[in-house]
Design a protein around this motif. Structure first.
Motif, PDB file in Angstrom:
ATOM      1  N   UNK A  93       1.878  17.089 -14.128  1.00 51.20           N
ATOM      2  CA  UNK A  93       1.679  18.482 -13.715  1.00 51.20           C
ATOM      3  C   UNK A  93       0.588  18.583 -12.652  1.00 51.20           C
ATOM      4  N   UNK A  94       0.838  19.440 -11.661  1.00 49.46           N
ATOM      5  CA  UNK A  94      -0.090  19.544 -10.537  1.00 49.46           C
ATOM      6  C   UNK A  94      -0.390  21.011 -10.244  1.00 49.46           C
ATOM      7  N   UNK A  95      -1.661  21.357 -10.059  1.00 48.11           N
ATOM      8  CA  UNK A  95      -2.006  22.751  -9.745  1.00 48.11           C
ATOM      9  C   UNK A  95      -1.840  23.095  -8.282  1.00 48.11           C
ATOM     10  N   UNK A  96      -1.629  22.073  -7.441  1.00 54.90           N
ATOM     11  CA  UNK A  96      -1.611  22.295  -6.008  1.00 54.90           C
ATOM     12  C   UNK A  96      -0.224  22.411  -5.413  1.00 54.90           C
ATOM     13  N   UNK A  97      -0.147  22.430  -4.094  1.00 53.35           N
ATOM     14  CA  UNK A  97       1.134  22.509  -3.386  1.00 53.35           C
ATOM     15  C   UNK A  97       1.912  21.213  -3.539  1.00 53.35           C
ATOM     16  N   UNK A  98       3.169  21.169  -3.105  1.00 55.05           N
ATOM     17  CA  UNK A  98       3.973  19.947  -3.211  1.00 55.05           C
ATOM     18  C   UNK A  98       3.248  18.743  -2.632  1.00 55.05           C
ATOM     19  N   UNK A  99       3.377  17.620  -3.327  1.00 54.92           N
ATOM     20  CA  UNK A  99       2.636  16.420  -2.950  1.00 54.92           C
ATOM     21  C   UNK A  99       3.163  15.810  -1.658  1.00 54.92           C
ATOM     22  N   UNK A 100       2.268  15.102  -0.990  1.00 55.61           N
ATOM     23  CA  UNK A 100       2.630  14.321   0.183  1.00 55.61           C
ATOM     24  C   UNK A 100       2.094  12.914   0.022  1.00 55.61           C
ATOM     25  N   UNK A 101       2.625  12.001   0.820  1.00 54.26           N
ATOM     26  CA  UNK A 101       2.136  10.637   0.791  1.00 54.26           C
ATOM     27  C   UNK A 101       2.358   9.978  -0.553  1.00 54.26           C
ATOM     28  N   UNK A 102       1.415   9.123  -0.943  1.00 53.89           N
ATOM     29  CA  UNK A 102       1.549   8.346  -2.171  1.00 53.89           C
ATOM     30  C   UNK A 102       1.634   9.235  -3.403  1.00 53.89           C
ATOM     31  N   UNK A 161       0.834  -1.220   0.000  1.00 62.71           N
ATOM     32  CA  UNK A 161       0.000   0.000   0.000  1.00 62.71           C
ATOM     33  C   UNK A 161       0.863   1.263   0.000  1.00 62.71           C
ATOM     34  N   UNK A 162       0.438   2.246  -0.799  1.00 62.32           N
ATOM     35  CA  UNK A 162       1.140   3.510  -0.866  1.00 62.32           C
ATOM     36  C   UNK A 162       2.292   3.546  -1.847  1.00 62.32           C
ATOM     37  N   UNK A 163       2.508   2.450  -2.580  1.00 59.38           N
ATOM     38  CA  UNK A 163       3.609   2.382  -3.542  1.00 59.38           C
ATOM     39  C   UNK A 163       3.039   2.377  -4.955  1.00 59.38           C
ATOM     40  N   UNK A 164       3.680   3.136  -5.841  1.00 64.29           N
ATOM     41  CA  UNK A 164       3.233   3.239  -7.232  1.00 64.29           C
ATOM     42  C   UNK A 164       3.353   1.881  -7.920  1.00 64.29           C
ATOM     43  N   UNK A 165       2.232   1.365  -8.396  1.00 63.28           N
ATOM     44  CA  UNK A 165       2.219   0.066  -9.070  1.00 63.28           C
ATOM     45  C   UNK A 165       2.666   0.212 -10.520  1.00 63.28           C
ATOM     46  N   UNK A 166       3.390  -0.775 -11.064  1.00 70.71           N
ATOM     47  CA  UNK A 166       3.812  -0.706 -12.471  1.00 70.71           C
ATOM     48  C   UNK A 166       2.615  -0.506 -13.394  1.00 70.71           C
ATOM     49  N   UNK A 167       2.770   0.459 -14.314  1.00 72.11           N
ATOM     50  CA  UNK A 167       1.729   0.753 -15.286  1.00 72.11           C
ATOM     51  C   UNK A 167       2.361   0.859 -16.670  1.00 72.11           C
ATOM     52  N   UNK A 168       1.680   1.582 -17.570  1.00 68.76           N
ATOM     53  CA  UNK A 168       2.180   1.671 -18.955  1.00 68.76           C
ATOM     54  C   UNK A 168       3.580   2.259 -19.029  1.00 68.76           C
ATOM     55  N   UNK A 169       3.874   3.238 -18.171  1.00 67.69           N
ATOM     56  CA  UNK A 169       5.194   3.863 -18.233  1.00 67.69           C
ATOM     57  C   UNK A 169       6.291   2.869 -17.846  1.00 67.69           C
ATOM     58  N   UNK A 170       6.019   2.048 -16.812  1.00 71.32           N
ATOM     59  CA  UNK A 170       6.977   1.020 -16.423  1.00 71.32           C
ATOM     60  C   UNK A 170       7.181   0.021 -17.557  1.00 71.32           C
ATOM     61  N   UNK A 171       6.086  -0.371 -18.185  1.00 68.19           N
ATOM     62  CA  UNK A 171       6.152  -1.333 -19.287  1.00 68.19           C
ATOM     63  C   UNK A 171       6.968  -0.780 -20.455  1.00 68.19           C
ATOM     64  N   UNK A 172       6.746   0.489 -20.777  1.00 68.00           N
ATOM     65  CA  UNK A 172       7.467   1.108 -21.886  1.00 68.00           C
ATOM     66  C   UNK A 172       8.957   1.181 -21.582  1.00 68.00           C
TER      67      UNK A 172
END
Length: 222
Positions: free
Chosen positions: A113-122, A14-25
């Motif tokens: 790209x993100x419109x908000x403040x620096x990300x936290x958590x996952x 939990x909380x870890x980025x799962x492999x997706x299309x970018x990982x596959x590429x």
């Protein structure tokens, strides 16, 4: 992820980025890359350790880095389950390997790209500032000094984050850089939730349903 699933089996905590299309590429680009005997490989922002394990299965000596504690635990677990010797270190991007050099560096950094403040958590695994380049610019600045002569960087990101900027920055560091892979993929939930903001910035058309992923290969030729 059918193509990648056949390459390595992964556990994602939990909380870890799962492999997706970018990982596959990026995994496809890694498979094509010729590695010298006992190659030294660095996986920056390793996440589940998917790419680190893939490189280790080819006989490389692999170091993997991630700032997320759950990601470090996940990568260590996957390396153990795959019976591959991967050294997984917690740290900020390339800081833990300062002064070392590598034959290959692979990176699947945050690039949304993100419109908000620096990300936290996952969300740190995908949010990358207003232009999506918060981590990409650091990679372009820090990785060239880690490459041995003939060493290669493989980095994947969305075209929304400015592929030309990545190419220009890497070339200005003396690397030979080019786009080797492109793939159109459906917008994920994060981009769909930001559609209006992305359209207002001209990054997406109002009816746009897809984004383009790119892999950039940059080589130190001297």
């Amino acid at each position: 992820m059918a193509g990648y699933a056949s390459y390595v089996t992964l556990i994602t905590l939990p909380g870890v980025y799962a492999p997706q299309h970018d990982t596959d590429l990026l995994a496809g680009a890694l498979r094509r890359e010729a590695l010298p005997p006992r190659a030294r490989v660095l996986d920056v922002g390793t996440g589940t350790g998917a790419l680190a394990v893939a490189a280790a299965k080819r006989g490389a000596s692999v170091v993997a880095v991630d700032i997320s504690r759950p990601a470090v635990w996940t990568a260590r677990l996957n390396a153990l389950l795959a019976r591959t010797p991967v050294r997984v270190i917690r740290g900020d991007l390339t800081a833990p390997v300062a002064g070392r050099t590598f034959d290959l560096v692979v990176a699947n950094p945050p690039y949304v790209p993100s419109p908000g403040p620096p990300a936290r958590g996952a969300a740190r695994a995908w949010d990358a500032g207003h232009d999506g380049r918060l981590v990409l610019n650091r990679i372009c600045r820090e990785v060239p000094r880690l490459l041995r002569p003939g060493g290669v960087l493989l980095v994947v990101h969305s075209a929304l984050s400015g592929e030309e900027s990545t190419l220009a920055r890497l070339r200005s560091s003396g690397l030979k850089a080019e786009i080797t892979d492109r793939r159109q993929v459906a917008l994920g939930p994060v981009l769909r939730s930001r559609r209006s903001w992305l359209c207002s910035r001209g990054l997406l058309s109002p009816g746009g349903q897809k984004e383009e992923l790119v892999v950039i290969r940059a080589e130190r030729t001297r």
